[in-house]
Enzyme design. Structure first.
Site, PDB file in Angstrom:
ATOM      1  N   CYS A   1      47.858 -23.712 102.124  1.00 28.77           N
ATOM      2  CA  CYS A   1      49.264 -23.475 101.815  1.00 28.77           C
ATOM      3  C   CYS A   1      50.106 -23.072 103.025  1.00 28.77           C
ATOM      4  O   CYS A   1      50.372 -23.880 103.886  1.00 28.77           O
ATOM      5  CB  CYS A   1      49.363 -22.469 100.669  1.00 28.77           C
ATOM      6  SG  CYS A   1      50.913 -22.662  99.743  1.00 28.77           S
TER       7      CYS A   1
ATOM      8  N   LYS B   1      41.929 -18.267 104.509  1.00 28.73           N
ATOM      9  CA  LYS B   1      43.344 -18.461 104.852  1.00 28.73           C
ATOM     10  C   LYS B   1      43.781 -17.516 105.965  1.00 28.73           C
ATOM     11  O   LYS B   1      43.707 -16.282 105.816  1.00 28.73           O
ATOM     12  CB  LYS B   1      44.205 -18.269 103.605  1.00 28.73           C
ATOM     13  CG  LYS B   1      45.679 -18.577 103.802  1.00 28.73           C
ATOM     14  CD  LYS B   1      46.422 -18.471 102.467  1.00 28.73           C
ATOM     15  CE  LYS B   1      47.879 -18.887 102.561  1.00 28.73           C
ATOM     16  NZ  LYS B   1      48.557 -18.797 101.246  1.00 28.73           N
TER      17      LYS B   1
ATOM     18  N   GLU C   1      44.975 -24.390  96.085  1.00 33.10           N
ATOM     19  CA  GLU C   1      44.669 -23.011  96.491  1.00 33.10           C
ATOM     20  C   GLU C   1      44.415 -22.188  95.227  1.00 33.10           C
ATOM     21  O   GLU C   1      45.083 -22.395  94.197  1.00 33.10           O
ATOM     22  CB  GLU C   1      45.911 -22.462  97.227  1.00 33.10           C
ATOM     23  CG  GLU C   1      45.831 -21.010  97.630  1.00 33.10           C
ATOM     24  CD  GLU C   1      47.161 -20.527  98.254  1.00 33.10           C
ATOM     25  OE1 GLU C   1      48.198 -21.234  98.120  1.00 33.10           O
ATOM     26  OE2 GLU C   1      47.154 -19.450  98.865  1.00 33.10           O
TER      27      GLU C   1
HETATM   28  C1  ACM Z   1      51.481 -19.847  99.739  1.00 34.44           C
HETATM   29  O1  ACM Z   1      50.997 -19.755 100.869  1.00 34.44           O
HETATM   30  N1  ACM Z   1      50.717 -19.795  98.669  1.00 34.44           N
HETATM   31  C2  ACM Z   1      52.915 -20.038  99.540  1.00 34.44           C
END
Ligand code: ACM
Length: 266
Positions: A145, A111, A40
């Site tokens: 993530c 995301k 990420e």
């Molecule tokens: C995250 O979602 N970077 C912990």
């Protein structure tokens, strides 16, 4: 079909996009693979303190420096790549990952479940949990993530036909690597979690990232897991079509046996 999948683990330098891109390109030297997943926000680092910092590293998914470099590498190495980056789209900023294919196609995931202070800097993703074809037509679902803690994310990707989840991460909580074993197992799907490593500081804030990037089989077996600190790419061979087999026993199907009438979504 045999498919060589790789995971990259490294420590991006905060706001140094060109250096980070060069580091990823140098880690890729000599790597032979069909798909490699990067962390990420691999191009930018993670710990933002201001929207100006976000703006300074944001780029267009199709024409930015990441698309340009990885587009070239993808063609040259005949490999698909998944890379986390800061996306600018219509004056909004997203924590995104892109799948770049050797034929030049680029697909984007934004995301959906933002973690902690990411909510101050990024728009929540609006692209859905889509499955894209990587090199060789292999169905790959992208998540980023913290999406791991919502089982609906991996389940939706699996129901949408993903055989491999490409999970770019910057993990700080201690649970994800173990939890992903269940995500792979309950969905009978391969997962590749590429996590960054190292300590990042910005002003008074600091975060330690947990590394331990891993590749899991459809039965939740750990093919390989790195340690907390190493910066490297490793590649293993898998058979993506194993993910088409959703039979848990000869009488149990992972999806068809669900009793959705009894489940509560809200
Ligand atoms: C995250 O979602 N970077 C912990």
């Amino acid at each position: 079909m045999k498919y060589r999948v790789g995971v990259c683990q490294f420590k991006p330098i905060f706001l140094k996009v060109n250096e980070n891109l060069q580091k990823m390109a140098s880690l890729l030297q000599g790597i032979e693979a069909d798909l490699v997943v990067f962390p990420e926000l691999a191009t930018s680092g993670y710990l933002f303190n201001s929207i100006d910092e976000v703006k300074a590293v944001a780029e267009d998914a199709q024409t930015g420096v990441t698309a340009t470099l990885f587009g070239k590498l993808s063609k040259q190495n005949n490999c698909s790549y998944v890379v986390g980056f800061v996306e600018k789209k219509a004056n909004k900023y997203y924590n995104s990952s892109m799948l770049i294919n050797p034929d030049g196609n680029i697909f984007v995931y934004r995301k959906i479940h933002l973690f902690f202070e990411e909510k101050f800097f990024f728009q929540p993703g609006n692209s859905g949990f889509n499955v894209f074809k990587a090199k060789g037509g292999v169905e790959v679902g992208l998540m980023i993530c913290f999406d791991w803690i919502f089982p609906e994310a991996a389940r939706t990707l699996a129901l949408n036909g993903a055989k491999i989840i490409a999970h770019s991460a910057n993990l700080v909580l201690p649970w994800c690597q173990q939890a992903m074993i269940t995500r792979s197992l309950e969905n009978r799907i391969f997962s590749i979690t590429s996590n960054r490593t190292g300590l990042e500081k910005n002003g008074k804030k600091e975060l330690f990232f947990t590394g331990q990037s891993q590749i899991l089989t459809t039965k939740g077996e750990i093919v390989k897991r790195l340690n907390e600190a190493e910066e490297t790419i490793f590649v293993v061979e898998i058979e993506p079509d194993l993910a088409a087999d959703k039979m848990i026993t000869e009488h149990n199907h992972a999806f068809d046996d669900r009793r959705s009438g009894f489940y509560k979504i809200r």
